[in-house]
Design a protein around this motif. Sequence first.
Motif, PDB file in Angstrom:
ATOM      1  N   UNK A 219      63.959   2.739  23.412  1.00 53.61           N
ATOM      2  CA  UNK A 219      64.467   3.909  24.117  1.00 53.61           C
ATOM      3  C   UNK A 219      65.802   3.587  24.785  1.00 53.61           C
ATOM      4  N   UNK A 220      66.871   4.039  24.145  1.00 54.96           N
ATOM      5  CA  UNK A 220      68.222   3.871  24.665  1.00 54.96           C
ATOM      6  C   UNK A 220      68.908   5.235  24.601  1.00 54.96           C
ATOM      7  N   UNK A 221      69.499   5.617  25.715  1.00 54.81           N
ATOM      8  CA  UNK A 221      70.214   6.884  25.788  1.00 54.81           C
ATOM      9  C   UNK A 221      71.697   6.636  25.973  1.00 54.81           C
ATOM     10  N   UNK A 222      72.503   7.449  25.318  1.00 52.18           N
ATOM     11  CA  UNK A 222      73.922   7.493  25.636  1.00 52.18           C
ATOM     12  C   UNK A 222      74.079   8.656  26.598  1.00 52.18           C
ATOM     13  N   UNK A 223      74.573   8.377  27.781  1.00 51.33           N
ATOM     14  CA  UNK A 223      74.612   9.320  28.892  1.00 51.33           C
ATOM     15  C   UNK A 223      76.072   9.628  29.215  1.00 51.33           C
ATOM     16  N   UNK A 224      76.461  10.903  29.266  1.00 50.62           N
ATOM     17  CA  UNK A 224      77.805  11.323  29.660  1.00 50.62           C
ATOM     18  C   UNK A 224      77.647  12.493  30.619  1.00 50.62           C
ATOM     19  N   UNK A 225      78.197  12.356  31.829  1.00 51.29           N
ATOM     20  CA  UNK A 225      78.085  13.476  32.761  1.00 51.29           C
ATOM     21  C   UNK A 225      79.139  13.408  33.854  1.00 51.29           C
ATOM     22  N   UNK A 226      79.306  14.545  34.512  1.00 46.07           N
ATOM     23  CA  UNK A 226      80.147  14.586  35.699  1.00 46.07           C
ATOM     24  C   UNK A 226      79.250  14.871  36.895  1.00 46.07           C
ATOM     25  N   UNK A 227      79.455  14.121  37.951  1.00 43.16           N
ATOM     26  CA  UNK A 227      78.744  14.324  39.212  1.00 43.16           C
ATOM     27  C   UNK A 227      79.720  15.031  40.139  1.00 43.16           C
ATOM     28  N   UNK A 228      79.468  16.308  40.402  1.00 43.45           N
ATOM     29  CA  UNK A 228      80.342  17.087  41.270  1.00 43.45           C
ATOM     30  C   UNK A 228      79.756  17.084  42.673  1.00 43.45           C
ATOM     31  N   UNK A 229      80.460  16.449  43.584  1.00 41.37           N
ATOM     32  CA  UNK A 229      80.011  16.329  44.974  1.00 41.37           C
ATOM     33  C   UNK A 229      80.702  17.428  45.776  1.00 41.37           C
ATOM     34  N   UNK A 230      79.900  18.320  46.384  1.00 44.15           N
ATOM     35  CA  UNK A 230      80.442  19.472  47.105  1.00 44.15           C
ATOM     36  C   UNK A 230      80.164  19.439  48.599  1.00 44.15           C
ATOM     37  N   UNK A 231      79.367  18.472  49.066  1.00 45.68           N
ATOM     38  CA  UNK A 231      79.021  18.409  50.476  1.00 45.68           C
ATOM     39  C   UNK A 231      79.054  16.959  50.951  1.00 45.68           C
ATOM     40  N   UNK A 232      79.518  16.749  52.166  1.00 45.35           N
ATOM     41  CA  UNK A 232      79.569  15.402  52.725  1.00 45.35           C
ATOM     42  C   UNK A 232      80.989  14.992  53.039  1.00 45.35           C
ATOM     43  N   UNK A 233      81.165  13.722  53.361  1.00 49.32           N
ATOM     44  CA  UNK A 233      82.479  13.208  53.760  1.00 49.32           C
ATOM     45  C   UNK A 233      83.479  13.219  52.605  1.00 49.32           C
ATOM     46  N   UNK A 234      83.004  13.101  51.373  1.00 48.67           N
ATOM     47  CA  UNK A 234      83.874  13.075  50.200  1.00 48.67           C
ATOM     48  C   UNK A 234      83.478  14.200  49.260  1.00 48.67           C
ATOM     49  N   UNK A 235      84.497  14.835  48.659  1.00 47.19           N
ATOM     50  CA  UNK A 235      84.253  15.930  47.721  1.00 47.19           C
ATOM     51  C   UNK A 235      85.102  15.715  46.474  1.00 47.19           C
ATOM     52  N   UNK A 236      84.528  16.026  45.331  1.00 51.01           N
ATOM     53  CA  UNK A 236      85.226  15.874  44.064  1.00 51.01           C
ATOM     54  C   UNK A 236      84.224  15.523  42.977  1.00 51.01           C
ATOM     55  N   UNK A 237      84.728  15.058  41.838  1.00 49.73           N
ATOM     56  CA  UNK A 237      83.849  14.691  40.727  1.00 49.73           C
ATOM     57  C   UNK A 237      84.013  13.220  40.373  1.00 49.73           C
ATOM     58  N   UNK A 238      82.936  12.670  39.860  1.00 46.01           N
ATOM     59  CA  UNK A 238      82.951  11.353  39.229  1.00 46.01           C
ATOM     60  C   UNK A 238      82.504  11.553  37.793  1.00 46.01           C
ATOM     61  N   UNK A 239      83.213  10.969  36.849  1.00 47.83           N
ATOM     62  CA  UNK A 239      82.838  11.053  35.443  1.00 47.83           C
ATOM     63  C   UNK A 239      82.206   9.725  35.055  1.00 47.83           C
ATOM     64  N   UNK A 240      80.949   9.794  34.590  1.00 45.39           N
ATOM     65  CA  UNK A 240      80.159   8.589  34.320  1.00 45.39           C
ATOM     66  C   UNK A 240      79.666   8.632  32.884  1.00 45.39           C
ATOM     67  N   UNK A 241      79.737   7.486  32.212  1.00 51.56           N
ATOM     68  CA  UNK A 241      79.239   7.432  30.832  1.00 51.56           C
ATOM     69  C   UNK A 241      78.781   6.026  30.475  1.00 51.56           C
ATOM     70  N   UNK A 242      77.869   5.940  29.510  1.00 44.33           N
ATOM     71  CA  UNK A 242      77.435   4.641  29.021  1.00 44.33           C
ATOM     72  C   UNK A 242      76.028   4.659  28.483  1.00 44.33           C
ATOM     73  N   UNK A 243      75.577   3.493  28.045  1.00 52.45           N
ATOM     74  CA  UNK A 243      74.239   3.311  27.488  1.00 52.45           C
ATOM     75  C   UNK A 243      73.235   3.095  28.611  1.00 52.45           C
TER      76      UNK A 243
END
Length: 186
Positions: free
Chosen positions: A111-135
């Motif tokens: 079981x191996x997944x290739x994962x690609x996503x954006x984490x959009x942070x809208x609340x807290x001290x920091x706001x913006x997106x992180x783009x994350x990808x990998x096995x």
Amino acid sequence: MANITRMAIHLVLNMIVLALIGNVAEALRNPPQGPSHFVFYIHNQIYNPVVNNSVFTSVYSAGPLNLSQPNPFNFGVRATFEANITIGPSPTSRHIGVAQGIWILNSQHKYVLFHVFSATITDGAYKGTLVIMGQEDETLVTRELAIVGGTGDFLAARGSAISKLTVIDHIPPAHWTLLFDCDLYY
């Protein structure tokens, strides 16, 4: 000849000083804004038509090409997701954003997944997106994914995200929680 050499040396030194001043001015104008360390949790629940689950966050978007062949690791199965991001492992923890992306089971041997996503942070001290990808090798306790970019307070972020499964429940509708422990640089 000595005057020309001195003039050339002064010119080169002046160019170096001006370049250094320009670099310092640029660094002062655009300092890194984001954190060097950031932690969040993603809560996922697979859509299951047999169970009345109106709160699903993942849906299978494609299956394997040949259903008549044995496929013990679901090779080729793909899912699209939009899942809540919280600051803690509980789904009722403070909601700080949303993760949107895809995962693909891309191994015929485990079981191996290739994962690609954006984490959009809208609340807290920091706001913006992180783009994350990998096995994500599901046989490992922790997996390392690449952070390949960001926006807002995470502008141009790079680094690594250590992913760890914190909760899983296989009873339909299956749901799980993933921890993402991110080390960032800009």
